[in-house]
Structure formats: C-alpha cells, structure tokens
Design a protein around this motif. Structure first.
Motif, mmCIF file in Angstrom:
data_model
loop_
_atom_site.group_PDB
_atom_site.id
_atom_site.type_symbol
_atom_site.label_atom_id
_atom_site.label_comp_id
_atom_site.label_asym_id
_atom_site.label_seq_id
_atom_site.Cartn_x
_atom_site.Cartn_y
_atom_site.Cartn_z
ATOM 1 N N UNK A 209 0.844 -1.192 0.000
ATOM 2 C CA UNK A 209 0.000 0.000 0.000
ATOM 3 C C UNK A 209 0.883 1.246 0.000
ATOM 4 N N UNK A 210 0.276 2.362 -0.387
ATOM 5 C CA UNK A 210 0.974 3.643 -0.262
ATOM 6 C C UNK A 210 -0.086 4.721 -0.119
ATOM 7 N N UNK A 211 0.064 5.566 0.889
ATOM 8 C CA UNK A 211 -0.932 6.627 1.094
ATOM 9 C C UNK A 211 -0.323 8.023 1.045
ATOM 10 N N UNK A 212 0.985 8.118 0.748
ATOM 11 C CA UNK A 212 1.592 9.459 0.766
ATOM 12 C C UNK A 212 1.098 10.302 -0.409
ATOM 13 N N UNK A 213 0.880 9.669 -1.570
ATOM 14 C CA UNK A 213 0.399 10.422 -2.746
ATOM 15 C C UNK A 213 -0.996 10.973 -2.498
ATOM 16 N N UNK A 214 -1.855 10.152 -1.942
ATOM 17 C CA UNK A 214 -3.222 10.589 -1.633
ATOM 18 C C UNK A 214 -3.185 11.703 -0.580
ATOM 19 N N UNK A 215 -2.284 11.534 0.393
ATOM 20 C CA UNK A 215 -2.166 12.541 1.454
ATOM 21 C C UNK A 215 -1.759 13.899 0.861
ATOM 22 N N UNK A 216 -0.815 13.869 -0.089
ATOM 23 C CA UNK A 216 -0.375 15.118 -0.728
ATOM 24 C C UNK A 216 -1.503 15.707 -1.570
ATOM 25 N N UNK A 217 -2.208 14.848 -2.322
ATOM 26 C CA UNK A 217 -3.316 15.339 -3.159
ATOM 27 C C UNK A 217 -4.370 16.006 -2.272
#
Ligand code: KG4
Ligand code: ZN
Length: 358
Positions: free
Chosen positions: A207-215
């Motif tokens: 999983x990765x949530x850093x991109x969503x967090x930045x968006x």
C-alpha cells in the motif's frame, strides 16, 4: 487460565483480564484530550501519563473484577511496534508484576493482537486473509493460527490512519481525526474524481498513502474556507456542514479513495486462490470506518467468504486484545522470559517465543 493484558503502545493505557477466552474486565485510560492540544501524540508526554495511569488502573482492575493478584496466571504485554518510551512503561510494569507474582510472561505483537481481537466475540475462520489498518500500520497478512502467519503486504510510506489524521489536522478537527472524517463523509455522497485512488499501477500487495495525502493537502490548500475556525466539543456536525456544504463531499471522497486503495489489494490477494482461505478479517482503528466496513462486506460477499469485523470498541487500541492474544499464546504453551525488549515502530517483531508446557 487467567491472563492480564497490558497495553501502552501509543496514547491509550489499558488493562484487561481474559479468563479461558472470556473477557472479564476491560479498562482504558485515554490520553486523547491531552494530545489533542498538540494535534497529535507527543511521545514524551504519552510515556509520563502511562507511568502515572498504570498503577491507578491496576487498583481499579482489582476493585472492579474482584480478583486477587495471586489469581493471575499469565501477564501479557504489548511489546510493539509502537512508541518506544510508551511501550517501555507498560513493559516495565508487566515485567515487575510477572516477577513479583511469579506468573508466566508473554510479549504480544500489537498488530496480531488487533487481528485476533474479534476472536473474543466470535470464532475466527482460519486460515484468513487479515487486513490490519491502524494509525501507524497498514498490513495484509495470511493468518493460519496465533503462531503461524505471513506478512503479504504493507504500506511503503504512510499508514491509512495517518492520512486520516493528517486530513483532520488540516481541517482543524480534533485528534485523532479518522472518526470525524468518517462521520462528516457519511453526510454526503463521494465524488470519485476528487482524489486519486492510491497505488494501483503495480502487481504487488503493498500500500501507499503518501500520494493521496499530498493530493488531499493540495486540495485543502486551494479551499481554505473548508477549515473550521475552531472546534467545540459536542458541536452538531450537520451545523458544520450546513455552513460548508462541500466539506461532506470532500470527506466522503477521501473515505472512498482510502477504502478503494485498501480493498483493491485485498481483492488481489483473494484472487490468489492458492491461499485456501476460510475468511476475511479487517481490524485496527480504521476498521471502525463505516465506508471500509461497507466495502469489506461487499467484497467478502462477492467471494462468498465469512467476514470478521471487530465491534467498534475492539477496533481501536484496548487491553482486551492483548489479554486475549496473550491467553491464546500461553494456552498453546508459548511465552517469553523477562529479558525481551520493546519494539519501536518500523521494526519487525521478532519470532522469539519460547515453548513452555501448555
Ligand atoms: O489501532 P489504533 O487505535 O491505534 C494504533 O495502533 O495506531 O488506530 C488509531 C487510528 C487513528 O489514525 C484514528 O484516526 C483511526 O484509527 N480511526 C479511524 C476511525 N476510527 C479511528 N479512521 C477512520 N475512520 C474511523 N471511524
Ligand atoms: Zn493499535
């Protein structure tokens, strides 16, 4: 067999008693209000409050349960992963108690304890695929038994709960913010074009949530009017949304993007037919999220698999899950000596159980 569980891995101090698989007593002292002042957990403050709370909780546990210290057979403690200073408070307390009472001792993996927590409420269908979503971790496991499990996927950066908490902080909602984003999101339908579904373009189970967090952070920076000027406890969420109608859509869309990102990987794992699964478990603080519970229910139905969701009090950190998992390990004949260390966040919990007699 009477097992005492000690939990202090983050900002909840909790003690619980499990006797032969049944929960007898479950006490928690939350530090939420203190850390809300700072918008997140302050590790040093957390450790100090654990130190103050543990003995008070122990006295309260004896008063409410009516047990005597000598009745305890096993002391189980959350050994990590978590905040090191906080863990050490619970660890020191649990070791002292085990030494003084002459009981068995076992250090419990906090993440596996989350996964096995619903076993206090229903029989777990094993082997199961287990999605663990908490404030610090997002992991996918194949679980065959309390001592036989395999990590299939994990977050490469932020945990899903961290992304929720960050969004809440940017909106000036109280810490921990996941439940508020969840509740606000329930007031409107999602717009699927608002946020990208994270980390899909690959073949793995991570999983990765850093991109969503930045968006999400970029989006909120464009619409500062969504931010609350101030939070008042007891405020009606509908009133907040009446003044900012778009806020509910934004929260709902964020919920949806997180849930899609999580369940895409769960679906991929379920398609790996060689796993021979009997069930799907979703656990951890974020398992309280309504959109995730709904999405997981639909996914399990599609695969004709029994779904296990903990009741809401068993989703977030609690002592019952530590007492229960400790009981399961001790019942199977496993434990530790008093030399084990606490495991900080980011480090794997070692497989170092010692076989005693059951
Ligand atoms: O498992 P947990 O209590 O603590 C850790 O081990 O980290 O999980 C806490 C996390 C926090 O990030 C919190 O915001 C999130 O669970 N959380 C939720 C909800 N309830 C708690 N996230 C989304 N929706 C919820 N209803
Ligand atoms: Zn937890």
């Amino acid at each position: 067999m009477l097992c005492l569980g000690v939990e202090s891995s983050c900002d909840e101090t909790a003690l619980a008693l499990v006797q032969d698989g049944h929960l007898l007593c479950d006490l928690v002292a939350t530090q939420e209000k203190m850390h809300a002042i700072f918008g997140g957990v302050v590790p040093e403050i957390a450790s100090r409050i654990h130190l103050q709370s543990l003995f008070d909780l122990w006295k309260q546990l004896l008063d409410t349960s009516g047990i005597r210290p000598g009745d305890v057979d096993v002391v189980a403690v959350s050994r990590g992963p978590g905040l090191l200073g906080s863990l050490l408070m619970g660890m020191g307390f649990a070791k002292g108690l085990a030494l003084g009472l002459g009981t068995r001792f076992v250090g419990v993996d906090h993440l596996l304890a989350h996964i096995f927590a619903p076993g206090l409420e229903q029989e777990l269908p094993l082997p199961a695929l287990a999605l663990l979503v908490s404030g610090g971790h997002t992991q996918l496991y194949l679980v065959r038994s309390p001592v036989d499990h395999q990590l299939l996927g994990r977050t490469l950066d932020d945990a899903a709960g961290e992304a929720f908490d960050k969004m809440a902080k940017l909106l000036n909602l109280p810490y921990p913010g996941g439940k508020w984003i969840d509740a606000l999101g329930r007031l409107d339908a999602p717009d699927p074009d608002l946020f990208p579904v994270p980390y899909l373009d690959n073949q793995n189970l991570d999983f990765s949530f850093s991109g969503l967090k930045t968006a999400m952070a970029n989006y909120l920076a464009k619409y500062p009017e969504l931010r609350l000027e101030k939070w008042s406890p007891g405020v009606d969420l509908k009133e907040i949304v009446a003044r900012r109608p778009h806020l509910a859509v934004v929260c709902s869309s964020f919920n949806q993007a997180v849930v899609k990102g999580l369940l895409k990987k769960v679906r991929r794992a379920l398609l790996g037919r060689h796993l021979k699964l009997q069930g799907l478990i979703v656990a951890g603080g974020v398992a309280a999220n309504q959109a995730l519970r709904q999405g997981a229910t639909e996914l399990a139905q599609e695969f004709s698999l029994p779904l296990v969701l903990p009741s809401l009090p068993l989703c977030t950190d609690n002592g019952a899950m530590i007492a229960h998992f400790g009981y399961l390990l001790a019942k199977s004949g496993f434990g530790h000596d008093l030399s084990i260390d606490a495991i900080p966040r980011g480090k794997p919990v070692p497989h170092d159980l010692i076989r005693f007699s059951s």
